[in-house]
Write a protein that holds these residues in place. Sequence first.
Motif, PDB file in Angstrom:
ATOM      1  N   TRP A 171       0.839  -1.196   0.000  1.00 24.54           N
ATOM      2  CA  TRP A 171       0.000   0.000   0.000  1.00 24.54           C
ATOM      3  C   TRP A 171       0.881   1.256   0.000  1.00 24.54           C
ATOM      4  O   TRP A 171       0.629   2.201  -0.747  1.00 24.54           O
ATOM      5  N   GLY A 172       1.912   1.263   0.801  1.00 25.90           N
ATOM      6  CA  GLY A 172       2.811   2.409   0.855  1.00 25.90           C
ATOM      7  C   GLY A 172       3.543   2.626  -0.458  1.00 25.90           C
ATOM      8  O   GLY A 172       3.731   3.759  -0.895  1.00 25.90           O
ATOM      9  N   GLN A 173       3.930   1.539  -1.101  1.00 28.69           N
ATOM     10  CA  GLN A 173       4.585   1.653  -2.404  1.00 28.69           C
ATOM     11  C   GLN A 173       3.632   2.262  -3.428  1.00 28.69           C
ATOM     12  O   GLN A 173       4.027   3.096  -4.245  1.00 28.69           O
ATOM     13  N   CYS A 174       2.381   1.848  -3.374  1.00 35.37           N
ATOM     14  CA  CYS A 174       1.371   2.406  -4.272  1.00 35.37           C
ATOM     15  C   CYS A 174       1.185   3.891  -3.985  1.00 35.37           C
ATOM     16  O   CYS A 174       1.253   4.731  -4.894  1.00 35.37           O
ATOM     17  N   PHE A 175       0.974   4.232  -2.726  1.00 33.73           N
ATOM     18  CA  PHE A 175       0.706   5.621  -2.330  1.00 33.73           C
ATOM     19  C   PHE A 175       1.855   6.540  -2.726  1.00 33.73           C
ATOM     20  O   PHE A 175       1.650   7.564  -3.377  1.00 33.73           O
ATOM     21  N   TYR A 176       3.064   6.167  -2.353  1.00 34.79           N
ATOM     22  CA  TYR A 176       4.207   7.039  -2.653  1.00 34.79           C
ATOM     23  C   TYR A 176       4.534   7.047  -4.147  1.00 34.79           C
ATOM     24  O   TYR A 176       5.018   8.049  -4.667  1.00 34.79           O
ATOM     25  N   GLY A 177       4.257   5.954  -4.822  1.00 36.51           N
ATOM     26  CA  GLY A 177       4.434   5.936  -6.263  1.00 36.51           C
ATOM     27  C   GLY A 177       3.496   6.907  -6.958  1.00 36.51           C
ATOM     28  O   GLY A 177       3.885   7.620  -7.890  1.00 36.51           O
ATOM     29  N   LEU A 178       2.254   6.957  -6.484  1.00 33.66           N
ATOM     30  CA  LEU A 178       1.272   7.860  -7.099  1.00 33.66           C
ATOM     31  C   LEU A 178       1.519   9.315  -6.714  1.00 33.66           C
ATOM     32  O   LEU A 178       1.496  10.195  -7.574  1.00 33.66           O
ATOM     33  N   THR A 179       1.756   9.564  -5.436  1.00 26.88           N
ATOM     34  CA  THR A 179       1.967  10.962  -5.036  1.00 26.88           C
ATOM     35  C   THR A 179       3.267  11.503  -5.622  1.00 26.88           C
ATOM     36  O   THR A 179       3.378  12.700  -5.880  1.00 26.88           O
ATOM     37  N   GLY A 180       4.227  10.622  -5.857  1.00 23.24           N
ATOM     38  CA  GLY A 180       5.497  11.039  -6.449  1.00 23.24           C
ATOM     39  C   GLY A 180       5.367  11.511  -7.895  1.00 23.24           C
ATOM     40  O   GLY A 180       6.229  12.222  -8.401  1.00 23.24           O
ATOM     41  N   ILE A 181       4.270  11.142  -8.548  1.00 22.22           N
ATOM     42  CA  ILE A 181       4.061  11.595  -9.932  1.00 22.22           C
ATOM     43  C   ILE A 181       2.943  12.631 -10.024  1.00 22.22           C
ATOM     44  O   ILE A 181       2.456  12.923 -11.109  1.00 22.22           O
ATOM     45  N   GLY A 182       2.532  13.165  -8.875  1.00 17.89           N
ATOM     46  CA  GLY A 182       1.605  14.278  -8.882  1.00 17.89           C
ATOM     47  C   GLY A 182       0.148  13.971  -8.575  1.00 17.89           C
ATOM     48  O   GLY A 182      -0.698  14.862  -8.656  1.00 17.89           O
ATOM     49  N   VAL A 183      -0.166  12.755  -8.211  1.00 13.46           N
ATOM     50  CA  VAL A 183      -1.538  12.435  -7.815  1.00 13.46           C
ATOM     51  C   VAL A 183      -1.776  13.019  -6.424  1.00 13.46           C
ATOM     52  O   VAL A 183      -0.925  12.895  -5.542  1.00 13.46           O
ATOM     53  N   ARG A 184      -2.906  13.701  -6.264  1.00  9.40           N
ATOM     54  CA  ARG A 184      -3.229  14.273  -4.947  1.00  9.40           C
ATOM     55  C   ARG A 184      -3.327  13.168  -3.911  1.00  9.40           C
ATOM     56  O   ARG A 184      -3.750  12.052  -4.211  1.00  9.40           O
ATOM     57  N   GLN A 185      -2.941  13.505  -2.668  1.00  9.49           N
ATOM     58  CA  GLN A 185      -2.899  12.487  -1.619  1.00  9.49           C
ATOM     59  C   GLN A 185      -4.225  11.767  -1.430  1.00  9.49           C
ATOM     60  O   GLN A 185      -4.257  10.546  -1.307  1.00  9.49           O
ATOM     61  N   GLU A 186      -5.330  12.516  -1.375  1.00 10.25           N
ATOM     62  CA  GLU A 186      -6.624  11.872  -1.142  1.00 10.25           C
ATOM     63  C   GLU A 186      -7.011  10.946  -2.294  1.00 10.25           C
ATOM     64  O   GLU A 186      -7.649   9.913  -2.085  1.00 10.25           O
ATOM     65  N   ASP A 187      -6.599  11.295  -3.513  1.00 10.26           N
ATOM     66  CA  ASP A 187      -6.871  10.423  -4.650  1.00 10.26           C
ATOM     67  C   ASP A 187      -5.972   9.189  -4.619  1.00 10.26           C
ATOM     68  O   ASP A 187      -6.398   8.087  -4.983  1.00 10.26           O
ATOM     69  N   ALA A 188      -4.735   9.368  -4.187  1.00 11.73           N
ATOM     70  CA  ALA A 188      -3.822   8.229  -4.064  1.00 11.73           C
ATOM     71  C   ALA A 188      -4.325   7.249  -3.012  1.00 11.73           C
ATOM     72  O   ALA A 188      -4.273   6.034  -3.215  1.00 11.73           O
ATOM     73  N   VAL A 189      -4.837   7.760  -1.910  1.00  8.20           N
ATOM     74  CA  VAL A 189      -5.390   6.891  -0.862  1.00  8.20           C
ATOM     75  C   VAL A 189      -6.529   6.056  -1.426  1.00  8.20           C
ATOM     76  O   VAL A 189      -6.584   4.834  -1.261  1.00  8.20           O
ATOM     77  N   GLY A 190      -7.463   6.715  -2.108  1.00  7.39           N
ATOM     78  CA  GLY A 190      -8.594   5.985  -2.680  1.00  7.39           C
ATOM     79  C   GLY A 190      -8.171   4.958  -3.717  1.00  7.39           C
ATOM     80  O   GLY A 190      -8.690   3.837  -3.748  1.00  7.39           O
ATOM     81  N   ALA A 191      -7.221   5.336  -4.566  1.00  6.73           N
ATOM     82  CA  ALA A 191      -6.759   4.425  -5.611  1.00  6.73           C
ATOM     83  C   ALA A 191      -6.045   3.224  -5.019  1.00  6.73           C
ATOM     84  O   ALA A 191      -6.283   2.078  -5.444  1.00  6.73           O
ATOM     85  N   CYS A 192      -5.194   3.455  -4.047  1.00  2.00           N
ATOM     86  CA  CYS A 192      -4.451   2.343  -3.436  1.00  2.00           C
ATOM     87  C   CYS A 192      -5.384   1.441  -2.627  1.00  2.00           C
ATOM     88  O   CYS A 192      -5.205   0.218  -2.598  1.00  2.00           O
ATOM     89  N   ASN A 193      -6.387   2.023  -2.002  1.00  4.86           N
ATOM     90  CA  ASN A 193      -7.382   1.198  -1.321  1.00  4.86           C
ATOM     91  C   ASN A 193      -8.140   0.357  -2.328  1.00  4.86           C
ATOM     92  O   ASN A 193      -8.444  -0.814  -2.082  1.00  4.86           O
ATOM     93  N   ALA A 194      -8.452   0.934  -3.487  1.00  5.36           N
ATOM     94  CA  ALA A 194      -9.155   0.173  -4.528  1.00  5.36           C
ATOM     95  C   ALA A 194      -8.280  -0.954  -5.054  1.00  5.36           C
ATOM     96  O   ALA A 194      -8.789  -2.014  -5.403  1.00  5.36           O
ATOM     97  N   ALA A 195      -6.992  -0.739  -5.106  1.00  7.02           N
ATOM     98  CA  ALA A 195      -6.080  -1.764  -5.634  1.00  7.02           C
ATOM     99  C   ALA A 195      -5.965  -2.953  -4.681  1.00  7.02           C
ATOM    100  O   ALA A 195      -5.919  -4.095  -5.130  1.00  7.02           O
ATOM    101  N   GLY A 196      -5.909  -2.689  -3.401  1.00  9.19           N
ATOM    102  CA  GLY A 196      -5.593  -3.760  -2.461  1.00  9.19           C
ATOM    103  C   GLY A 196      -6.738  -4.282  -1.648  1.00  9.19           C
ATOM    104  O   GLY A 196      -6.572  -5.247  -0.922  1.00  9.19           O
ATOM    105  N   TRP A 197      -7.881  -3.747  -1.753  1.00 11.25           N
ATOM    106  CA  TRP A 197      -8.982  -4.197  -0.904  1.00 11.25           C
ATOM    107  C   TRP A 197     -10.118  -4.596  -1.710  1.00 11.25           C
ATOM    108  O   TRP A 197     -11.011  -4.436  -2.074  1.00 11.25           O
TER     109      TRP A 197
END
Length: 92
Positions: free
Chosen positions: A66-92
Amino acid sequence: MKLKRAGGVLAVALAATALPIVVASPASADQGDCQLYLIDRGYNVGPKVESACRNGADTWMNPAAWGQCFYGLTGIGVRQEDAVGACNAAGW
């Protein structure tokens, strides 16, 4: 005799409760859900998003996924709240 029967009933009840958890698939979501979440919020999905979402979907054997997903997304400019939702969708 009643104590043995109660113990047997309890064991069967516990087994019936645990069985769906044991045989369930490791994750009901996948990297596609992560990507669709971001597309729905107006992001372009390219190789970096795909990679981050793939990492987020790999939660079964990788507790840091989950952390790899979150930091990977925020590192390319995805807003934090969107990264949280996307990573939750990926792993849950």
